[in-house]
Enzyme design. Structure first.
Site, mmCIF file in Angstrom:
data_model
loop_
_atom_site.group_PDB
_atom_site.id
_atom_site.type_symbol
_atom_site.label_atom_id
_atom_site.label_comp_id
_atom_site.label_asym_id
_atom_site.label_seq_id
_atom_site.Cartn_x
_atom_site.Cartn_y
_atom_site.Cartn_z
ATOM 1 N N HIS A 25 34.157 -12.387 61.969
ATOM 2 C CA HIS A 25 34.392 -12.789 60.590
ATOM 3 C C HIS A 25 34.088 -11.702 59.569
ATOM 4 O O HIS A 25 33.492 -10.678 59.895
ATOM 5 C CB HIS A 25 33.604 -14.067 60.248
ATOM 6 C CG HIS A 25 32.107 -13.913 60.157
ATOM 7 N ND1 HIS A 25 31.242 -14.470 61.073
ATOM 8 C CD2 HIS A 25 31.320 -13.287 59.259
ATOM 9 C CE1 HIS A 25 29.987 -14.189 60.720
ATOM 10 N NE2 HIS A 25 30.008 -13.467 59.618
ATOM 11 N N ARG A 29 30.726 -13.274 49.164
ATOM 12 C CA ARG A 29 29.964 -14.197 48.320
ATOM 13 C C ARG A 29 30.893 -14.833 47.279
ATOM 14 O O ARG A 29 31.753 -14.143 46.719
ATOM 15 C CB ARG A 29 28.844 -13.442 47.598
ATOM 16 C CG ARG A 29 27.783 -12.871 48.517
ATOM 17 C CD ARG A 29 26.781 -12.032 47.743
ATOM 18 N NE ARG A 29 25.747 -11.487 48.613
ATOM 19 C CZ ARG A 29 25.848 -10.351 49.310
ATOM 20 N NH1 ARG A 29 26.958 -9.630 49.240
ATOM 21 N NH2 ARG A 29 24.843 -9.942 50.066
ATOM 22 N N GLU A 92 34.047 -16.034 56.150
ATOM 23 C CA GLU A 92 32.793 -16.715 55.802
ATOM 24 C C GLU A 92 32.581 -16.571 54.300
ATOM 25 O O GLU A 92 32.576 -15.458 53.773
ATOM 26 C CB GLU A 92 31.615 -16.075 56.548
ATOM 27 C CG GLU A 92 30.264 -16.679 56.164
ATOM 28 C CD GLU A 92 29.066 -15.953 56.790
ATOM 29 O OE1 GLU A 92 29.256 -14.846 57.347
ATOM 30 O OE2 GLU A 92 27.954 -16.492 56.724
ATOM 31 N N ASN A 96 25.404 -18.936 47.058
ATOM 32 C CA ASN A 96 24.007 -19.009 46.625
ATOM 33 C C ASN A 96 23.920 -20.090 45.562
ATOM 34 O O ASN A 96 24.583 -19.992 44.519
ATOM 35 C CB ASN A 96 23.559 -17.638 46.089
ATOM 36 C CG ASN A 96 23.463 -16.607 47.197
ATOM 37 O OD1 ASN A 96 22.766 -16.810 48.186
ATOM 38 N ND2 ASN A 96 24.197 -15.511 47.056
ATOM 39 N N HIS A 119 39.719 -5.142 50.435
ATOM 40 C CA HIS A 119 40.465 -6.401 50.398
ATOM 41 C C HIS A 119 40.473 -7.064 51.766
ATOM 42 O O HIS A 119 40.135 -6.439 52.770
ATOM 43 C CB HIS A 119 41.910 -6.160 49.947
ATOM 44 C CG HIS A 119 42.672 -5.206 50.827
ATOM 45 N ND1 HIS A 119 42.865 -3.873 50.507
ATOM 46 C CD2 HIS A 119 43.270 -5.360 52.033
ATOM 47 C CE1 HIS A 119 43.568 -3.272 51.460
ATOM 48 N NE2 HIS A 119 43.811 -4.149 52.400
ATOM 49 N N GLU A 165 45.521 -8.719 50.068
ATOM 50 C CA GLU A 165 46.827 -8.120 50.333
ATOM 51 C C GLU A 165 47.669 -9.157 51.074
ATOM 52 O O GLU A 165 47.148 -9.913 51.910
ATOM 53 C CB GLU A 165 46.644 -6.862 51.207
ATOM 54 C CG GLU A 165 47.940 -6.121 51.485
ATOM 55 C CD GLU A 165 47.718 -4.884 52.364
ATOM 56 O OE1 GLU A 165 46.588 -4.672 52.849
ATOM 57 O OE2 GLU A 165 48.691 -4.140 52.581
#
EC number: 4.4.1.5
Lengths: 177, 177
Positions: A25, A29, A92, A96, A119, A165
């Protein structure tokens, strides 16, 4: 190790030590999970494989993949986690807790300075249809297929501003020639 | 759309518009291709699928994947490019020419401020063996499996300082419980 005379500086042959390694993965964030999950499930057709909450550290992880990877997902929670970490091509998203309520809070896209990550990229079966689909969903474009020097390459932004992209593989056969 | 009562805010069902979309690659900028390619081919056993050079814009792209994805790679250059852009789990490394000669030049890892991108992640069949293999190759650790709050999760740095999470899927069944 070379393909048709291409030069790959520094390349070494793999050894048995890395057998079975798999690129599972990429983690980004996100400010607001509701907005990010709507974007990736609606616009890119991804599916949430698993959500993991970490109360003590005040964050949640969302693991997403395309449905093709999800057809035989186990129903047991532990097995489902193990299965998620065994796939390829997973995204993923890390939330937070509380960032979605902070006015002006934003993550760094890696393309403005200081640069680093660039990207993620989706290949699609029909780039023109994909552009129309992005327009129908008010997705922000960095560039369209007919703009700039890289023809047939689309860049859009996700809701956090990360660049995505978008390409149609069979329109890129001449790229780099 | 939910798994065992997990809450996924904002999630929508995919439509036919995103059918066939595939998460193809993640792009990271690298300072020195020789060092980065040695690292990813030797330590993580990746293989270069394709190199594309853009003379006018003064950069090169290296597309890497694990050998499992490369067994039926076409030999024709154009077909090979199309094939590369059709895979999942590809790592694209971008080299802007000349950065390798600039003293003090470094890319931003996304974990120091300003934050954004976090890491890529490999799953491995044996995490203890992988730690020993990283030590044998003088790989820099962010944390080992027995350190910190996230047990059984390893973080190392690649030669540009990007974080790579390394996990053994079947040791993570209880994660987030």
């Amino acid at each position: 190790m070379s393909f048709q005379g291409e030069q790959y500086p520094g390349v070494q042959a793999p050894t048995a030590d890395s057998e079975g390694f798999r690129l599972n993965h990429t983690m980004l964030r996100i400010k607001d999970p509701e907005k990010a999950l709507t974007f990736y499930t609606r616009v890119f057709g991804m599916r949430v494989l698993r959500r993991l909450d970490f109360e003590e550290m005040q964050f949640s992880l969302y693991f997403l993949a395309r449905p093709e990877a999800g057809e035989d997902m186990p129903e047991d929670a532990g097995e489902r986690t193990v299965w998620t970490f065994s796939q390829r091509g997973v995204l993923e998203l890390t939330h937070n807790w509380g960032t979605e309520e902070k006015e002006g809070f934003a993550y760094h896209d890696g393309n403005a300075e200081p640069q680093g990550f660039g990207h993620i990229c989706f290949s699609v079966p029909d780039l023109d249809a994909a552009e129309a689909w992005f327009d129908a969903n008010d997705v922000a474009f960095v560039k369209r297929a007919d703009q700039g020097k890289m023809k047939d390459v689309v860049f859009v932004k996700d809701v956090d501003g990360y660049w995505i992209e978008v390409i149609q593989a069979d329109r890129l056969g001449q790229m780099g020639d």
